[in-house]
Design an enzyme around this catalytic site. Structure first.
Site, PDB file in Angstrom:
ATOM      1  N   SER A  82       0.829  -1.237   0.060  1.00  0.00           N
ATOM      2  CA  SER A  82       0.098   0.044  -0.018  1.00  0.00           C
ATOM      3  C   SER A  82       0.911   1.296   0.060  1.00  0.00           C
ATOM      4  O   SER A  82       0.330   2.236  -0.879  1.00  0.00           O
ATOM      5  CB  SER A  82      -0.963   0.092   1.046  1.00  0.00           C
ATOM      6  OG  SER A  82      -1.896  -1.081   1.039  1.00  0.00           O
ATOM      7  N   HIS A 134       1.094   4.405   4.598  1.00  0.00           N
ATOM      8  CA  HIS A 134       0.580   4.983   3.373  1.00  0.00           C
ATOM      9  C   HIS A 134       0.914   6.503   3.357  1.00  0.00           C
ATOM     10  O   HIS A 134       1.196   6.923   2.159  1.00  0.00           O
ATOM     11  CB  HIS A 134      -1.327   5.216   3.706  1.00  0.00           C
ATOM     12  CG  HIS A 134      -1.838   3.806   3.551  1.00  0.00           C
ATOM     13  ND1 HIS A 134      -2.874   3.733   4.030  1.00  0.00           N
ATOM     14  CD2 HIS A 134      -1.445   2.403   3.472  1.00  0.00           C
ATOM     15  CE1 HIS A 134      -3.443   2.385   3.928  1.00  0.00           C
ATOM     16  NE2 HIS A 134      -2.262   1.791   3.441  1.00  0.00           N
TER      17      HIS A 134
END
Length: 275
Positions: A82, A134
């Site tokens: 991610s 992230h």
């Protein structure tokens, strides 16, 4: 198996985990979701800028996400691509900004992209989602985009295609001045950020000790869910004899002779007790 485990990275000098965790996933749904996003985002960028630049941005952004995660998430392991995927989103945003003058419908494009990024970061506030990866990946990709995705201006491209002997007026520079400025600033921030981050990590610095509210960037506790890791959640009891911890995961119990212990220290002891 190569997951991002801060204890192993710092104390056992397994720094390679900052990279290997990018290619590991927590299950079939996890990897399918990430690879679907990679197809939707990565293919378009690779067609425009080539696999070398996109590959470098992907890996370096993933590394940046792992680095920020390791500085803040101390009590659980982390896996997944991610951070690298958020790096691609960050690269798309900086590509739009640095090549601002050559786009049409630029305001609609940038607001759409910001909305998509905001929604994905908001999902990272759910428990068991590493939003620091992230955020770190997005910041890394944003800065790398200013370095990798700079495009020449249309006027300069037009000059290159003019047949010999034709007069085209004054010579236009290949890039705008603001593009060079963004390139230099982004390169400096990347070098300094990664250097400082790695030094802090391998010195064992816990970033939560210097930012008491930052943990809310990865998970916001409420009446519906808890942000505690189920595998290393302990019941602490402080008395005159010291700190007594009971691991909820395996039932282990131990007393540590500390008159006082910070929340960060309790988390570290709890992780040791539950492992």
């Amino acid at each position: 198996m190569g997951a991002l485990d801060v204890t192993k990275v710092v104390k056992e000098h397994q720094g390679w985990r900052l990279i290997t965790c990018i290619w590991l996933h927590a299950g079939v749904i996890h990897i399918l979701a990430n690879m679907l996003n990679l197809l939707l985002i990565g293919v378009q960028l690779e067609q425009e800028f080539g696999f070398v630049r996109i590959g470098l941005l992907y890996v370096i952004s993933g590394f940046g996400g792992s680095l920020l995660s390791a500085l803040f998430i101390r009590s659980s392991i982390s896996v997944g691509a991610s951070g690298a995927l958020f790096g691609l989103l960050g690269g798309m945003l900086s590509e739009l900004i640095t090549n601002w003058t050559i786009f049409e419908n630029k305001f609609a494009a940038i607001w759409t992209l910001i909305f998509i990024i905001a929604i994905n970061l908001a999902l990272g506030l759910l428990p068991h989602v590493d939003n620091f990866a992230h955020i770190g990946g997005f910041i890394s990709g944003l800065l790398l985009g200013f370095v990798f995705f700079i495009r020449p201006q249309f006027e300069w491209v037009g000059q290159e295609n003019v047949p010999p002997g034709y007069h085209t007026g004054s010579v236009k520079s290949k890039h705008k001045i603001y593009q060079y400025i963004l390139w230099i600033i982004a390169a400096i921030f990347l070098i300094v950020g990664f250097t400082v981050g790695l030094i802090l990590l391998f010195r064992g610095v816990n970033a939560n000790d210097h930012c008491s509210w930052c943990h809310y960037l990865s998970c916001v506790p409420n009446s519906i869910w808890s942000c505690k890791s189920s595998a290393s959640y302990c019941l602490p009891a402080q008395d005159a004899n010291g700190l007594n911890l009971t691991c909820q995961g395996n039932g282990s119990n131990q007393t540590f002779f500390f008159p006082t212990a910070s929340e960060t220290r309790i988390e570290e002891l709890c992780r040791q007790l539950c492992s």
